[in-house]
Write a protein that holds these residues in place. Sequence first.
Motif, PDB file in Angstrom:
ATOM      1  N   GLY A 171       0.810  -1.212   0.000  1.00  0.00           N
ATOM      2  CA  GLY A 171       0.000   0.000   0.000  1.00  0.00           C
ATOM      3  C   GLY A 171       0.842   1.258   0.000  1.00  0.00           C
ATOM      4  O   GLY A 171       1.763   1.414  -0.807  1.00  0.00           O
ATOM      5  N   PHE A 172       0.551   2.164   0.945  1.00  0.00           N
ATOM      6  CA  PHE A 172       1.227   3.453   1.018  1.00  0.00           C
ATOM      7  C   PHE A 172       2.623   3.361   1.654  1.00  0.00           C
ATOM      8  O   PHE A 172       3.317   4.373   1.726  1.00  0.00           O
ATOM      9  CB  PHE A 172       0.383   4.442   1.819  1.00  0.00           C
ATOM     10  N   GLY A 173       3.016   2.185   2.140  1.00  0.00           N
ATOM     11  CA  GLY A 173       4.329   2.074   2.770  1.00  0.00           C
ATOM     12  C   GLY A 173       4.389   2.929   4.025  1.00  0.00           C
ATOM     13  O   GLY A 173       3.555   2.814   4.927  1.00  0.00           O
ATOM     14  N   LYS A 174       5.367   3.822   4.081  1.00  0.00           N
ATOM     15  CA  LYS A 174       5.465   4.775   5.194  1.00  0.00           C
ATOM     16  C   LYS A 174       4.648   6.008   4.830  1.00  0.00           C
ATOM     17  O   LYS A 174       4.983   6.737   3.890  1.00  0.00           O
ATOM     18  CB  LYS A 174       6.921   5.146   5.447  1.00  0.00           C
ATOM     19  N   ALA A 194       2.632   9.805   1.141  1.00  0.00           N
ATOM     20  CA  ALA A 194       2.811   8.351   1.139  1.00  0.00           C
ATOM     21  C   ALA A 194       4.056   7.930   0.361  1.00  0.00           C
ATOM     22  O   ALA A 194       4.611   8.701  -0.427  1.00  0.00           O
ATOM     23  CB  ALA A 194       1.578   7.675   0.555  1.00  0.00           C
ATOM     24  N   HIS A 195       4.468   6.683   0.597  1.00  0.00           N
ATOM     25  CA  HIS A 195       5.665   6.067   0.013  1.00  0.00           C
ATOM     26  C   HIS A 195       6.945   6.758   0.500  1.00  0.00           C
ATOM     27  O   HIS A 195       7.948   6.810  -0.218  1.00  0.00           O
ATOM     28  CB  HIS A 195       5.613   6.077  -1.522  1.00  0.00           C
ATOM     29  N   LEU A 196       6.914   7.276   1.720  1.00  0.00           N
ATOM     30  CA  LEU A 196       8.072   7.992   2.254  1.00  0.00           C
ATOM     31  C   LEU A 196       9.235   7.041   2.520  1.00  0.00           C
ATOM     32  O   LEU A 196       9.052   5.849   2.793  1.00  0.00           O
ATOM     33  CB  LEU A 196       7.697   8.712   3.550  1.00  0.00           C
ATOM     34  N   ASN A 197      10.435   7.613   2.479  1.00  0.00           N
ATOM     35  CA  ASN A 197      11.637   6.877   2.864  1.00  0.00           C
ATOM     36  C   ASN A 197      11.802   6.885   4.386  1.00  0.00           C
ATOM     37  O   ASN A 197      12.124   5.870   4.999  1.00  0.00           O
ATOM     38  CB  ASN A 197      12.859   7.505   2.188  1.00  0.00           C
ATOM     39  N   TYR A 231      10.775  12.495   4.182  1.00  0.00           N
ATOM     40  CA  TYR A 231      11.625  12.483   2.997  1.00  0.00           C
ATOM     41  C   TYR A 231      11.062  11.470   2.000  1.00  0.00           C
ATOM     42  O   TYR A 231      10.597  10.397   2.378  1.00  0.00           O
ATOM     43  CB  TYR A 231      13.064  12.151   3.377  1.00  0.00           C
ATOM     44  N   SER A 232      11.105  11.838   0.730  1.00  0.00           N
ATOM     45  CA  SER A 232      10.481  11.023  -0.314  1.00  0.00           C
ATOM     46  C   SER A 232      11.146   9.669  -0.416  1.00  0.00           C
ATOM     47  O   SER A 232      12.322   9.503  -0.085  1.00  0.00           O
ATOM     48  CB  SER A 232      10.555  11.741  -1.661  1.00  0.00           C
ATOM     49  N   GLY A 236       5.932   1.762  -7.730  1.00  0.00           N
ATOM     50  CA  GLY A 236       6.657   1.335  -8.915  1.00  0.00           C
ATOM     51  C   GLY A 236       7.932   2.108  -9.166  1.00  0.00           C
ATOM     52  O   GLY A 236       8.594   1.920 -10.181  1.00  0.00           O
ATOM     53  N   GLY A 237       8.305   3.002  -8.241  1.00  0.00           N
ATOM     54  CA  GLY A 237       9.495   3.834  -8.394  1.00  0.00           C
ATOM     55  C   GLY A 237       9.409   4.999  -7.443  1.00  0.00           C
ATOM     56  O   GLY A 237       8.319   5.341  -6.958  1.00  0.00           O
ATOM     57  N   PRO A 238      10.519   5.656  -7.128  1.00  0.00           N
ATOM     58  CA  PRO A 238      10.505   6.769  -6.177  1.00  0.00           C
ATOM     59  C   PRO A 238       9.568   7.885  -6.624  1.00  0.00           C
ATOM     60  O   PRO A 238       9.650   8.366  -7.756  1.00  0.00           O
ATOM     61  CB  PRO A 238      11.965   7.246  -6.164  1.00  0.00           C
ATOM     62  N   HIS A 239       8.675   8.278  -5.737  1.00  0.00           N
ATOM     63  CA  HIS A 239       7.767   9.404  -5.986  1.00  0.00           C
ATOM     64  C   HIS A 239       7.043   9.723  -4.691  1.00  0.00           C
ATOM     65  O   HIS A 239       7.114   8.968  -3.713  1.00  0.00           O
ATOM     66  CB  HIS A 239       6.765   9.076  -7.096  1.00  0.00           C
ATOM     67  N   LEU A 240       6.331  10.829  -4.677  1.00  0.00           N
ATOM     68  CA  LEU A 240       5.472  11.184  -3.549  1.00  0.00           C
ATOM     69  C   LEU A 240       4.014  11.056  -3.971  1.00  0.00           C
ATOM     70  O   LEU A 240       3.579  11.701  -4.928  1.00  0.00           O
ATOM     71  CB  LEU A 240       5.732  12.618  -3.083  1.00  0.00           C
ATOM     72  N   HIS A 241       3.271  10.199  -3.274  1.00  0.00           N
ATOM     73  CA  HIS A 241       1.826  10.153  -3.439  1.00  0.00           C
ATOM     74  C   HIS A 241       1.244  11.157  -2.455  1.00  0.00           C
ATOM     75  O   HIS A 241       1.440  11.051  -1.239  1.00  0.00           O
ATOM     76  CB  HIS A 241       1.289   8.754  -3.149  1.00  0.00           C
ATOM     77  N   PHE A 242       0.502  12.140  -2.972  1.00  0.00           N
ATOM     78  CA  PHE A 242      -0.019  13.237  -2.149  1.00  0.00           C
ATOM     79  C   PHE A 242      -1.535  13.326  -2.282  1.00  0.00           C
ATOM     80  O   PHE A 242      -2.066  13.264  -3.390  1.00  0.00           O
ATOM     81  CB  PHE A 242       0.616  14.562  -2.573  1.00  0.00           C
ATOM     82  N   GLU A 243      -2.207  13.460  -1.143  1.00  0.00           N
ATOM     83  CA  GLU A 243      -3.664  13.571  -1.131  1.00  0.00           C
ATOM     84  C   GLU A 243      -4.120  14.746  -0.271  1.00  0.00           C
ATOM     85  O   GLU A 243      -3.422  15.162   0.659  1.00  0.00           O
ATOM     86  CB  GLU A 243      -4.309  12.304  -0.542  1.00  0.00           C
ATOM     87  N   LEU A 244      -5.306  15.220  -0.579  1.00  0.00           N
ATOM     88  CA  LEU A 244      -6.055  16.105   0.311  1.00  0.00           C
ATOM     89  C   LEU A 244      -7.418  15.468   0.519  1.00  0.00           C
ATOM     90  O   LEU A 244      -8.099  15.104  -0.451  1.00  0.00           O
ATOM     91  CB  LEU A 244      -6.191  17.502  -0.280  1.00  0.00           C
ATOM     92  N   ARG A 245      -7.804  15.316   1.797  1.00  0.00           N
ATOM     93  CA  ARG A 245      -9.065  14.672   2.137  1.00  0.00           C
ATOM     94  C   ARG A 245      -9.937  15.591   2.974  1.00  0.00           C
ATOM     95  O   ARG A 245      -9.436  16.465   3.683  1.00  0.00           O
ATOM     96  CB  ARG A 245      -8.823  13.388   2.934  1.00  0.00           C
ATOM     97  N   ASN A 246     -11.231  15.370   2.884  1.00  0.00           N
ATOM     98  CA  ASN A 246     -12.160  15.969   3.829  1.00  0.00           C
ATOM     99  C   ASN A 246     -11.977  15.248   5.160  1.00  0.00           C
ATOM    100  O   ASN A 246     -12.182  14.035   5.243  1.00  0.00           O
ATOM    101  CB  ASN A 246     -13.593  15.826   3.306  1.00  0.00           C
ATOM    102  N   THR A 247     -11.577  15.950   6.192  1.00  0.00           N
ATOM    103  CA  THR A 247     -11.257  15.306   7.464  1.00  0.00           C
ATOM    104  C   THR A 247     -12.453  14.563   8.038  1.00  0.00           C
ATOM    105  O   THR A 247     -12.320  13.452   8.571  1.00  0.00           O
ATOM    106  CB  THR A 247     -10.745  16.342   8.477  1.00  0.00           C
TER     107      THR A 247
END
Length: 439
Positions: A88-91, A106-109, A150-151, A158-169
């Motif tokens: 999933g989102f890893g860290k 998500a997917h943080l190092n 840190y990313s 599938g490779g280094p990147h930042l998955h970023f979201e904004l949610r309604n709390t």
Amino acid sequence: MLYALRSMLPAIALLFHLLQPLAAQEKYPVDYFGAPVDFRMLLSGTFGEIRAGHFHSGIDIKTGGVEGKPIYAVADGFVSRIKVSATGFGKALYIDHPNGYTSVYAHLNRYNQAIGVYVFREHYRQERFEIELFPAPGEYPVKKGEIVGYSGNSGTSGGPHLHFELRNTATQKPINPLLFGYAVKDFYRPRITSIKIYPEDENATVNGKNKPLRVLVEGWGEEHRLPVGQNIVLSGNVSFAIQTYDLLNDASNKNGPYSITLFIDREEVFRIEKETFAFDQTRYVNSYIDYGEYVRNNARMQRTKIDPGNKLGDLYGRVKNKGVYSFNDTLMHDIRYEVRDVAGNVGALVFKVKSLVDSRQSLVDSRQSLVDSQSLIFSFDKANVYENASVKVSAKSGSFYDSFEFRYDSSRRVAGTYGAVHHIHDKYTPVHDFIDLAI
């Protein structure tokens, strides 16, 4: 005057549709959140694009193929959730903000020092790698622009990147981050690559046949077109599907567009917009697409028809007659597909279809009644069971998106096995939930 007003209505309706992305943006604060990175945002994934078994719930920001780039809090707030997982989102890190939104990274190092020490202690205290933590509000406050991690490439990435979201709390529904004013350079129009037309009952035809027709599309921008000489004649109830993608500047990734709209004779009959959805709806993506076409040809055709068991409500706008349209006259009809991205770029396909009333009684009718009397129908809205001397298949209500004729077959055992090979229906029918199989 009445005639003049009536003649203007299609144009007014079209203008209203043109303003829809802007209206969606005006729902959300466009100057509140900062960027989660300190470099130009290039995207390898957009919100709501179709992934295997789900809609993408955020944007994927490129990090140049490397890990360890600083990730910043996009606004003041506090850490509300931390999750570490092998998949999933890893860290992942969740920050609640006072304006009612939650940002997700998500997917943080790794995390920043304070959060990292807390997570390190919890790993040892719980004696496990996968953990989920909910710090008390205010225990780990953050300021806008503060480094929170840190990313990386953790989890299912599938490779280094930042998955970023904004949610309604309050609801935890993800919202398209690009509606919050993020400056992502995009001058490219969405591309349309093919369409598909489906007869929706045994009496409907597409070019005289009771089977779907897929047509590759040529052109670009608002000048997409069908191949020269490609005529389409429709009779009865049919639905449509489109294959499309969007490009952004300086990135070669084929991303998902923001909206898809279908007009028939200038009337808007279908619209889907990638603004927000609930996580318990995301698996209905397998009902939204032509799942069989995806399995056969890896093509994600986005359908107008809404299956009776499809509970994907938030993404749909106007959908007339559940996405099935009747062609029961002898006239020519104008079809227009419009595909848009958040930046307002438009890709369009315009073509004509001939409607033809077929007075012949379909030869399928007599055969269909015989099949129905001898076959087993699996219903989408109730529990289903098939059983013989060798196997038993049980599926609870809601396991399927539509009712279908269930098929079973068996063949002789193969070398190295103990019994017959059981063929349970086919791999082209999507299944929403687990089914039980006993042999």
